[in-house]
Design an enzyme around this catalytic site. Structure first.
Site, PDB file in Angstrom:
ATOM      1  N   ASN A 120      97.200 130.466  78.006  1.00  0.00           N
ATOM      2  CA  ASN A 120      96.445 131.290  79.039  1.00  0.00           C
ATOM      3  C   ASN A 120      96.012 130.153  80.090  1.00  0.00           C
ATOM      4  O   ASN A 120      95.927 128.935  80.186  1.00  0.00           O
ATOM      5  CB  ASN A 120      95.115 131.814  78.759  1.00  0.00           C
ATOM      6  CG  ASN A 120      94.465 132.495  79.691  1.00  0.00           C
ATOM      7  OD1 ASN A 120      94.836 133.306  80.506  1.00  0.00           O
ATOM      8  ND2 ASN A 120      93.040 132.427  79.542  1.00  0.00           N
ATOM      9  N   HIS A 138      93.181 129.354  83.181  1.00  0.00           N
ATOM     10  CA  HIS A 138      91.838 129.968  83.287  1.00  0.00           C
ATOM     11  C   HIS A 138      91.302 129.107  84.454  1.00  0.00           C
ATOM     12  O   HIS A 138      91.338 127.885  84.603  1.00  0.00           O
ATOM     13  CB  HIS A 138      90.801 129.829  82.138  1.00  0.00           C
ATOM     14  CG  HIS A 138      89.367 130.136  82.203  1.00  0.00           C
ATOM     15  ND1 HIS A 138      89.360 131.523  82.157  1.00  0.00           N
ATOM     16  CD2 HIS A 138      88.376 129.654  82.392  1.00  0.00           C
ATOM     17  CE1 HIS A 138      87.928 131.845  82.392  1.00  0.00           C
ATOM     18  NE2 HIS A 138      87.300 130.774  82.432  1.00  0.00           N
ATOM     19  N   SER A 174      92.183 125.242  83.969  1.00  0.00           N
ATOM     20  CA  SER A 174      92.311 124.883  82.227  1.00  0.00           C
ATOM     21  C   SER A 174      93.671 125.616  81.777  1.00  0.00           C
ATOM     22  O   SER A 174      93.887 126.781  82.265  1.00  0.00           O
ATOM     23  CB  SER A 174      91.436 125.054  81.335  1.00  0.00           C
ATOM     24  OG  SER A 174      90.014 124.494  81.784  1.00  0.00           O
ATOM     25  N   ASP A 232      88.575 133.032  75.934  1.00  0.00           N
ATOM     26  CA  ASP A 232      88.854 131.626  76.518  1.00  0.00           C
ATOM     27  C   ASP A 232      88.397 130.470  75.523  1.00  0.00           C
ATOM     28  O   ASP A 232      87.721 129.530  76.011  1.00  0.00           O
ATOM     29  CB  ASP A 232      88.488 131.517  77.861  1.00  0.00           C
ATOM     30  CG  ASP A 232      88.874 132.675  78.769  1.00  0.00           C
ATOM     31  OD1 ASP A 232      90.034 132.932  78.780  1.00  0.00           O
ATOM     32  OD2 ASP A 232      88.061 133.170  79.657  1.00  0.00           O
TER      33      ASP A 232
HETATM   34  C1  GAR Z   1      93.933 133.330  87.869  1.00  0.00           C
HETATM   35  O1  GAR Z   1      93.351 132.364  88.605  1.00  0.00           O
HETATM   36  C2  GAR Z   1      93.480 132.948  86.497  1.00  0.00           C
HETATM   37  O2  GAR Z   1      93.047 131.797  86.286  1.00  0.00           O
HETATM   38  C3  GAR Z   1      92.374 134.051  86.217  1.00  0.00           C
HETATM   39  O3  GAR Z   1      92.796 135.074  86.772  1.00  0.00           O
HETATM   40  C4  GAR Z   1      93.686 134.749  87.979  1.00  0.00           C
HETATM   41  C5  GAR Z   1      94.735 135.618  88.334  1.00  0.00           C
HETATM   42  O4  GAR Z   1      95.509 135.378  89.321  1.00  0.00           O
HETATM   43  N1  GAR Z   1      92.486 134.284  84.727  1.00  0.00           N
HETATM   44  C6  GAR Z   1      91.164 134.473  84.071  1.00  0.00           C
HETATM   45  O5  GAR Z   1      90.185 134.476  84.765  1.00  0.00           O
HETATM   46  C7  GAR Z   1      91.119 134.674  82.904  1.00  0.00           C
HETATM   47  N2  GAR Z   1      89.996 134.299  82.207  1.00  0.00           N
HETATM   48  P1  GAR Z   1      96.964 135.889  89.755  1.00  0.00           P
HETATM   49  O6  GAR Z   1      97.207 137.420  88.960  1.00  0.00           O
HETATM   50  O7  GAR Z   1      97.429 135.733  91.132  1.00  0.00           O
HETATM   51  O8  GAR Z   1      97.928 134.928  88.736  1.00  0.00           O
END
Ligand code: GAR
Length: 180
Positions: A99, A101, A128, A137
Site C-alpha cells: 500500500n 500512504h 510510505s 495502515d
Molecule cells: C494517495 O495519495 C494515497 O497515498 C492515498 O490516497 C491517494 C490516492 O490517490 N491513500 C491513502 O490515504 C490510504 N490510507 P490516487 O488515487 O490518485 O493514486
C-alpha cells in the site's frame, strides 16, 4: 504480474503504468472513478468489486482474489484503495500486498492522513510504502520519504507534493520487489 486495487483518481496507478511495470489487472471498489478510465486507456482489464454488504467482506475478498489470480497476478498494489482487506484476500497473496500512504507511518494512519498531519502541526510528513495486514495502515514499512510541511500549506497543496513523491517511490519499490 501486478494487480492494482483502486478507489478513486488512480494517479498512483498511472505512475505504475508510466513506469512500464507489468500491470495486468485493475480492481476497483467503486464504479465511475477516474482510475477505471486510466486502466481502459492503457488496455488493462478492469473490474469493479463493490462492498455491497459490509458483513460479507470475505465474499468480496474471495471474488476479487479469484479474479486477480485468474489474470496471473502475483503482487498486489493498493494505490488509493480505501477499504480494508481481510484474511480471505491477504491469505491468497502472503506478504505480497503493498500500500502507498500519504504520511510517515506509524504516524497518521487512516483515510485523512494529510489533514491529520496538518492539524497536528508537524513540520515534516511524507509518503510510505508498506506491506498490508488486516489493520489500518499497520503493516511493515518498506520505504519512506520525508516531505516538509511549508508555511501556508493546505491539505491540497501538501497532498499534491506528497503525491509527487509517491509517484516516484511506489514504482521504485514495486520494480525492486518484482526483480527480487
Ligand atoms: C494517495 O495519495 C494515497 O497515498 C492515498 O490516497 C491517494 C490516492 O490517490 N491513500 C491513502 O490515504 C490510504 N490510507 P490516487 O488515487 O490518485 O493514486
Amino acid at each position: 504480474m501486478i494487480g492494482v486495487l483502486v478507489s478513486g483518481s488512480g494517479s498512483n496507478l498511472q505512475a505504475l503504468l508510466d513506469a512500464g511495470l507489468p500491470v495486468v489487472a485493475v480492481a476497483s471498489s467503486h464504479e465511475d472513478v477516474r482510475a477505471l478510465d486510466r486502466a481502459e486507456a492503457a488496455g488493462v482489464p478492469a473490474r469493479v468489486f463493490p462492498l455491497a454488504d459490509p458483513a460479507d467482506r470475505s465474499g468480496r475478498d474471495t471474488a476479487m482474489a479469484d479474479w486477480l489470480a485468474g489474470h496471473g497476478v502475483t503482487l498486489v498494489v493498493c494505490a488509493g484503495f480505501m477499504q480494508l482487506l481481510g484474511p480471505a484476500f491477504l491469505g491468497r497473496f502472503p506478504d505480497r500486498v503493498l500500500n502507498v500512504h500519504p504520511a510517515l507511518l506509524p504516524a497518521f494512519p487512516g483515510a485523512h492522513a494529510v489533514e491529520d498531519a496538518l492539524a497536528a502541526g508537524v513540520s515534516v510528513t511524507g509518503a510510505s510504502v508498506h506491506l498490508v495486514d488486516e489493520g489500518i495502515d499497520t503493516g511493515e514499512v518498506i520505504r519512506q520519504e520525508i516531505v516538509p510541511v511549508l508555511p501556508g500549506d493546505t491539505a491540497e497543496t501538501l497532498h499534491r507534493r506528497i503525491q509527487v513523491v509517491e509517484h516516484r517511490l511506489l514504482p521504485a519499490v514495486v520494480r525492486e520487489l518484482i526483480a527480487a
